[in-house]
Design an enzyme around this catalytic site. Sequence first.
Site, PDB file in Angstrom:
ATOM      1  N   VAL B 205      15.222  40.234  40.929  1.00 39.51           N
ATOM      2  CA  VAL B 205      14.058  40.703  42.001  1.00 39.51           C
ATOM      3  C   VAL B 205      15.329  41.502  42.863  1.00 39.51           C
ATOM      4  CG1 VAL B 205      12.585  40.070  43.800  1.00 39.51           C
ATOM      5  CG2 VAL B 205      12.442  38.879  41.729  1.00 39.51           C
ATOM      6  N   GLY B 259      17.419  58.681  37.625  1.00 38.93           N
ATOM      7  CA  GLY B 259      17.849  57.366  36.536  1.00 38.93           C
ATOM      8  C   GLY B 259      17.431  56.172  37.196  1.00 38.93           C
ATOM      9  N   GLU B 262      11.655  53.036  35.627  1.00 42.09           N
ATOM     10  CA  GLU B 262      11.564  52.239  34.618  1.00 42.09           C
ATOM     11  C   GLU B 262      11.115  53.039  33.309  1.00 42.09           C
ATOM     12  OE1 GLU B 262      11.632  48.947  34.237  1.00 42.09           O
ATOM     13  OE2 GLU B 262      12.309  48.535  36.352  1.00 42.09           O
ATOM     14  N   ASP B 273       5.681  46.300  38.038  1.00 46.04           N
ATOM     15  CA  ASP B 273       7.006  46.011  38.162  1.00 46.04           C
ATOM     16  C   ASP B 273       7.045  45.144  39.330  1.00 46.04           C
ATOM     17  OD1 ASP B 273       9.897  46.214  37.872  1.00 46.04           O
ATOM     18  OD2 ASP B 273       9.925  47.086  39.525  1.00 46.04           O
ATOM     19  N   LYS B 277       7.582  40.717  40.048  1.00 42.27           N
ATOM     20  CA  LYS B 277       8.762  40.332  41.092  1.00 42.27           C
ATOM     21  C   LYS B 277       8.135  39.485  42.241  1.00 42.27           C
ATOM     22  CE  LYS B 277      11.610  44.203  40.405  1.00 42.27           C
ATOM     23  NZ  LYS B 277      11.894  45.720  40.677  1.00 42.27           N
ATOM     24  N   GLY B 380      19.992  50.035  40.465  1.00 39.46           N
ATOM     25  CA  GLY B 380      21.402  50.670  40.373  1.00 39.46           C
ATOM     26  C   GLY B 380      22.243  49.882  39.763  1.00 39.46           C
TER      27      GLY B 380
END
Lengths: 506, 506
Positions: B205, B259, B262, B273, B277, B380
């Site tokens: 998360v 980038g 998802e 998503d 979480k 990232g």
Amino acid sequence: MAHSNNKMSTPLSPVASSSSRRKKSQVLKPMPPLRIGMVGGGTIGGGVYELIMGRLKEERPYSPRSSSKHSKQSQVCRKRPLWITKVCVKDLSKPRSFHLDEEITTMTTNVDSILNDPNIDMVVEVMGGTGLAKKVVEEGLMKGKMVVTANKALLANHLESIQGLVNQIQEAQDKQLLQHQQEQQLYMYNMPLPVASCFGFEAAVCAGIPIIHTLQTCYAGDVIHQIQGICNGTTNYILEKMKNGASMEEALLETQDLGYAEEDPNEDIEGFDVRVKICLLAKLAFGLTVPVQDVPCRGITLLERIDFEYAKVLGCTIKLVGTAQRLHEAREWDGPLSVYVSPLMVPKDHVLARISSHGNAVAITSANMGTCSYLGPGAGRFPTANSVVADICRIADGQQGPAFPIEAPPHLELDLDYIAIFYIRIPFQDGLGIIKRVGELSEDCGVSIHSILQTPIMDRMSADFCVTTEECKVSQVEDLCEAINQQVDFCRAPCVYMPMMREIYY
Amino acid sequence: MAHSNNKMSTPLSPVASSSSRRKKSQVLKPMPPLRIGMVGGGTIGGGVYELIMGRLKEERPYSPRSSSKHSKQSQVCRKRPLWITKVCVKDLSKPRSFHLDEEITTMTTNVDSILNDPNIDMVVEVMGGTGLAKKVVEEGLMKGKMVVTANKALLANHLESIQGLVNQIQEAQDKQLLQHQQEQQLYMYNMPLPVASCFGFEAAVCAGIPIIHTLQTCYAGDVIHQIQGICNGTTNYILEKMKNGASMEEALLETQDLGYAEEDPNEDIEGFDVRVKICLLAKLAFGLTVPVQDVPCRGITLLERIDFEYAKVLGCTIKLVGTAQRLHEAREWDGPLSVYVSPLMVPKDHVLARISSHGNAVAITSANMGTCSYLGPGAGRFPTANSVVADICRIADGQQGPAFPIEAPPHLELDLDYIAIFYIRIPFQDGLGIIKRVGELSEDCGVSIHSILQTPIMDRMSADFCVTTEECKVSQVEDLCEAINQQVDFCRAPCVYMPMMREIYY
């Protein structure tokens, strides 16, 4: 390269070890309560007492009140009941802000009755100061007790000796455990080697924000470049009021009425309170013990309304910020460590600019993460008590990591002549050639002027203009200000300077 | 009441125990390296490999590169060297984003060669998905290995079974340790009972923000009332662009280029998503396992430019927020638990409103603290890898606390028909008596209108007005919107609704 770990079994089928020789029928005794002696029964101590001994018992999701005698046992810590069995205060007759559970707790005025009591497992120091508190923390550690303190001044001013003591205990403990494990061939369930620490000081910095623990445990694979923190709610409140037009005196009185201010207002407004906190944060982030008294520290007393006007022109607001950073002139993050406390021009969209009222915030910039920020209440009974209780529970559960996990590398130096871009305000009475003179003085001091700002002049005999500089050292800016201050024909009051934040957003 | 703890000695003078019978000259072996098998060699796995095996070695303050053979050992974890000895990937021939240390690490495509290797102490799962990853995590645990995963979907969708497994191991381990300690009369140095956990999922998360660990260890004496989080950087980026006039499609393409998105854009923009979480955060904050599929989830696909205009009129901005709260109708914090994902009208000065670009933030409101907020990068390579490494180090050092420390009290119920004040936008073509009709329908649905807003109408056949409601249930708002949608004479498109944030600032 293969190296067997002496693992004994898979976890779901426990087998052989010295402990497997016991009879199956043996009943395990529950863990005895962990007995706490608390030194200090004021605002924070009362909060700790209430959290541990009951206030929230009914409302706690995982501790429904039991009707048995054991309901007296706190359920805050899951593995082992917590009992505050002694509270040491200065004056037994003073009314207290918490309800004493007389079945469990006795009050005392004698700190030795806690330190010398072999039944007391943990000492919680919430009295403050650096006199008796030092004895309590150091003797507590030396007598093998777990110790939790909320005392920033004690820690920052005696960091070397306390760290030495904590490390000495930690090493002895680690060694004994390692010996024991190897003798017993004891790798139960592939259990990691515990290196639990017996020392906690989460409440010493930023009250409720878990910044100490985060630095201790969440940056193990990272390299921290910079920490900047708003660590004093009183000055943050005052600056907010000043921004909205109040005088510092009015705002200080107001915050004193609210009960947030330090006893000595200079601790707040001169930045001394922030200074001990940023030294502690620097220790955890960079491993270096910073001599508190040497850290450049400028408070908020020189700020005037006009500074907030210029801040607005610059797209900034002014915050009192403690900074520890490894910036060097090439704007890389591998320079010597600088630590300082100063009002700071913060871009108005930066998270630190948005901290209002008594809030605190710490922004940590690191190699892996960019910037993470931690925001919350920086003072108050229950936020501070919450951090004390979190330490108590982690230590009681054996989850507390090393107090000072990072050691500074040998080559890391401290350079208190920090580098920044600066704002300088020059109070002047109008005359000819002032800008030119300031320009010449800047050149003499090696300071490059980046911009010159002048709001419309209302009174030619009492005006201000400001310059912003290129990156330079604070000593150069001090020299420049001193030189300008001596220009008595136009300089009507000492210059005010402060660094401006690098634009680091994530 | 006195209860002796069998303490053996003060820490600075270690004495008698079973371990003191050893010869003084005995040399302690150093701890063997902790051997890690990593499953997954993509973006995150590569980051983990670099952090553990070397990238930062030179720059790490506490691990100066040694010239000896042992410089191959990572120094990230101080007590025990960490070695990634195996990396399992799908395709051995695919180029990797990290430099493999072939002296220590072998690549494999066979996950069983990790799970069945008795020399592997820890399994790190960074492959994602809920198929093979489930086997890796569950078998890893069952085979007695320490397990670290970054897999939010796996955890949220199989929370009960994974928690069961983790708890079973934890209990067996605690029990064995307690037995051992009591048999050995082992209270070395008054050392706390270690209850180190062997399971970590910090990276599941909010990537770099240490929110899981904070919930596990910093709220032991507190009661959490509400968690609200911006947990998806992609949608946060898109909403920021939309606020500035971009279309959702343009903004989505842009973030995909960067980038961060998802693989399946619906995971982001439909809120799925965020949903997994917030279910994980709810588990840690309230102890309740929330069935993911039942949680009301509205993404950002219905939002239009006009919503941002109305948000501005209301002094708000729109953020996609996951909420878990115990709010009930009397606005107290002791109601049933509601969990939902929805765009939210956030007052523009609130900390969540200020999260820009791909940033994440979680705001936790609790009894002791008011609100604390945790901000940082939500995605990232290195932010995520940093959290994986933090878990690895805590577990290796025996500092990891229980994975699921809070148990929900028996009376805590889940009520997914959450309560809020709502914003409803009604797309209409102009006619007579529209307001009156909406008023009547509101009354029928038991919804009180708080305010009506109408920006100037540019096109009478394609306009929008909005209402804000008093506090009511989401089901009532859904009924109302459904009823309005059926008014085909004026309602030209389905109504759009979203909750508005309660004004909680600290």
